[in-house]
Enzyme design. Structure first.
Site, short mmCIF file in Angstrom:
data_model
loop_
_atom_site.label_atom_id
_atom_site.label_comp_id
_atom_site.label_asym_id
_atom_site.label_seq_id
_atom_site.Cartn_x
_atom_site.Cartn_y
_atom_site.Cartn_z
N ASP A 136 24.19 -20.96 -51.56
CA ASP A 136 24.47 -21.58 -50.10
C ASP A 136 25.59 -22.13 -49.99
O ASP A 136 25.88 -23.16 -50.73
CB ASP A 136 22.98 -22.33 -49.94
CG ASP A 136 22.87 -22.14 -48.28
OD1 ASP A 136 23.53 -21.77 -47.37
OD2 ASP A 136 21.93 -23.26 -47.83
N ASN B 243 19.33 -12.67 -42.87
CA ASN B 243 20.86 -12.65 -42.77
C ASN B 243 21.29 -11.45 -41.85
O ASN B 243 22.43 -11.20 -41.54
CB ASN B 243 21.66 -12.72 -43.85
CG ASN B 243 21.48 -13.68 -44.73
OD1 ASN B 243 21.41 -13.92 -45.95
ND2 ASN B 243 21.34 -14.71 -44.17
C1 FPP Z 1 25.05 -18.35 -47.92
O1 FPP Z 1 25.99 -19.06 -47.29
C2 FPP Z 1 25.41 -17.20 -48.56
C3 FPP Z 1 25.28 -15.86 -48.32
C4 FPP Z 1 24.46 -15.52 -47.09
C5 FPP Z 1 25.83 -14.68 -48.83
C6 FPP Z 1 26.21 -14.90 -50.16
C7 FPP Z 1 27.20 -14.15 -50.76
C8 FPP Z 1 28.04 -14.06 -51.78
C9 FPP Z 1 28.37 -15.25 -52.63
C10 FPP Z 1 29.18 -13.08 -52.19
C11 FPP Z 1 28.42 -11.69 -52.18
C12 FPP Z 1 28.95 -11.01 -53.45
C13 FPP Z 1 28.36 -10.73 -54.40
C14 FPP Z 1 29.00 -10.06 -55.55
C15 FPP Z 1 26.91 -10.46 -54.48
P1 FPP Z 1 26.07 -19.26 -45.78
O2 FPP Z 1 26.90 -18.21 -45.35
O3 FPP Z 1 24.70 -19.21 -45.25
O4 FPP Z 1 26.71 -20.54 -45.62
P2 FPP Z 1 26.47 -21.88 -44.86
O5 FPP Z 1 24.98 -22.42 -44.90
O6 FPP Z 1 27.53 -22.93 -44.96
O7 FPP Z 1 26.47 -21.29 -43.13
#
Ligand code: FPP
Length: 238
Positions: A15, A63
Site C-alpha cells: 500500500d 481496485n
Molecule cells: C496500492 O497502492 C497498490 C496497488 C493497488 C497496486 C500494487 C501494484 C504494484 C506494486 C505493482 C504491480 C506489479 C507487479 C509486478 C505485481 P495505492 O495505489 O492504493 O496507494 P495509495 O493508498 O497511496 O493511493
C-alpha cells in the site's frame, strides 16, 4: 534469522504507491512503477532467506473502480515483470501462482500469466502468489458454493464438512502445508486487512510499517522480519 524465526508464508499488502507519487508531484501511476521495482527486490530477498511462500496483494476486487489509465499501467507492469523475471524465477526454483478472479484481466495479461505459470510449475523452493482481482469474501463464497454443490450431488454429507473441507476449496489450497499465513505486512501505516486472506490469516502475526510501498526496500523488510522474530506465537495455547 534462524529457520524458527523466519515466517514460512509471508503476505504483503503493498500500500501507498499513490501517496508516494502524489507527495512528490508525480502522477499516481508512477508510484506503481516504483512499486514494481520493490516487488523484484522483495521476491529475491524472500528466496535468499528461504521463505516458502510469498503472497502479494497486487489488485483487489475493489481496485476495478480505479480509472482506466491506472488499470492499464498495472497490467503493463505485471506483463513486464513476468517477461523480465521468468528466467530468473525458473533458475531459482520459484513456482508462480495466481489467486483471485483473474479471468477478468485483459486477455494478453491472462495469456502471459498462464504461460509463466506453466513454465514455472515445477518450482519447488518457493511459491510466489499474486492476488489479482482478489477478495477474501469472494473466495470464501466460492468455497461454500463448491461444498454445497458436492452435497447436492451426493458426493458429501453436510455432517462430514470440516475445516479441512473448506480449506481444500479455497483458491490458496494449492499451497498445501504453507496455505496459512505466518506474517502479514501492510505498508503505508494503514491498519486494515481490506478483504485479504481472512481465513488464511487466522493465526498470522501483523506488522504495519509507516513506510510507503515504493520505499519499502530490503532493509525495511528485514526490520519487519526482526519484529516478527521477536513475537511469541502461541496459537491459542500458553
Ligand atoms: C496500492 O497502492 C497498490 C496497488 C493497488 C497496486 C500494487 C501494484 C504494484 C506494486 C505493482 C504491480 C506489479 C507487479 C509486478 C505485481 P495505492 O495505489 O492504493 O496507494 P495509495 O493508498 O497511496 O493511493
Amino acid at each position: 534469522m534462524t529457520a524458527s524465526t523466519l515466517p514460512a508464508h509471508i503476505a504483503i499488502i503493498m500500500d501507498g504507491n499513490g501517496r508516494w507519487a502524489v507527495s512528490r508531484g508525480y502522477p499516481r501511476f508512477y508510484g506503481h512503477i516504483r512499486g514494481a521495482a520493490r516487488v523484484r527486490e522483495i521476491v529475491r530477498e524472500c528466496r535468499t532467506l528461504g521463505v516458502r511462500a510469498l503472497t502479494l496483494y497486487a489488485f483487489s476486487t475493489e481496485n476495478w473502480k480505479r480509472p482506466e489509465e491506472e488499470l492499464s499501467v498495472l497490467w503493463t507492469l505485471l506483463r513486464k515483470y513476468i517477461r523480465r523475471e521468468v528466467a530468473e524465477l525458473k533458475k531459482n526454483g520459484i513456482r508462480l501462482r495466481v489467486i483471485g478472479e483473474w479471468t477478468r484481466l485483459p486477455e494478453e495479461a491472462r495469456r502471459e500469466l498462464s504461460q509463466a505459470m506453466e513454465t514455472l510449475a515445477d518450482g519447488e523452493k518457493m511459491d510466489l502468489v499474486f492476488a489479482l482481482s482478489y477478495g477474501s469474501r469472494a473466495e470464501l463464497t466460492d468455497a461454500v458454493r463448491k461444498i454445497a454443490s458436492e452435497c447436492e450431488n451426493g458426493m458429501m454429507k453436510s455432517s462430514e464438512i470440516t475445516e479441512a473441507t473448506v480449506e481444500g476449496r479455497l483458491w490458496s489450497s494449492g499451497l498445501g502445508e504453507h496455505s496459512d499465513v505466518d506474517f502479514m505486512i501492510r505498508t503505508s501505516g494503514e491498519q486494515r486487512l481490506s478483504n485479504f486472506l481472512l481465513w488464511q490469516c487466522s493465526y498470522a502475526e501483523f506488522d504495519f510499517p509507516d513506510t510507503l510501498w515504493p520505499d519499502f526496500n530490503v532493509s525495511e523488510f528485514r526490520k519487519s522480519l526482526g519484529r516478527y522474530g521477536a513475537r511469541k506465537r502461541r496459537f491459542g495455547g500458553l
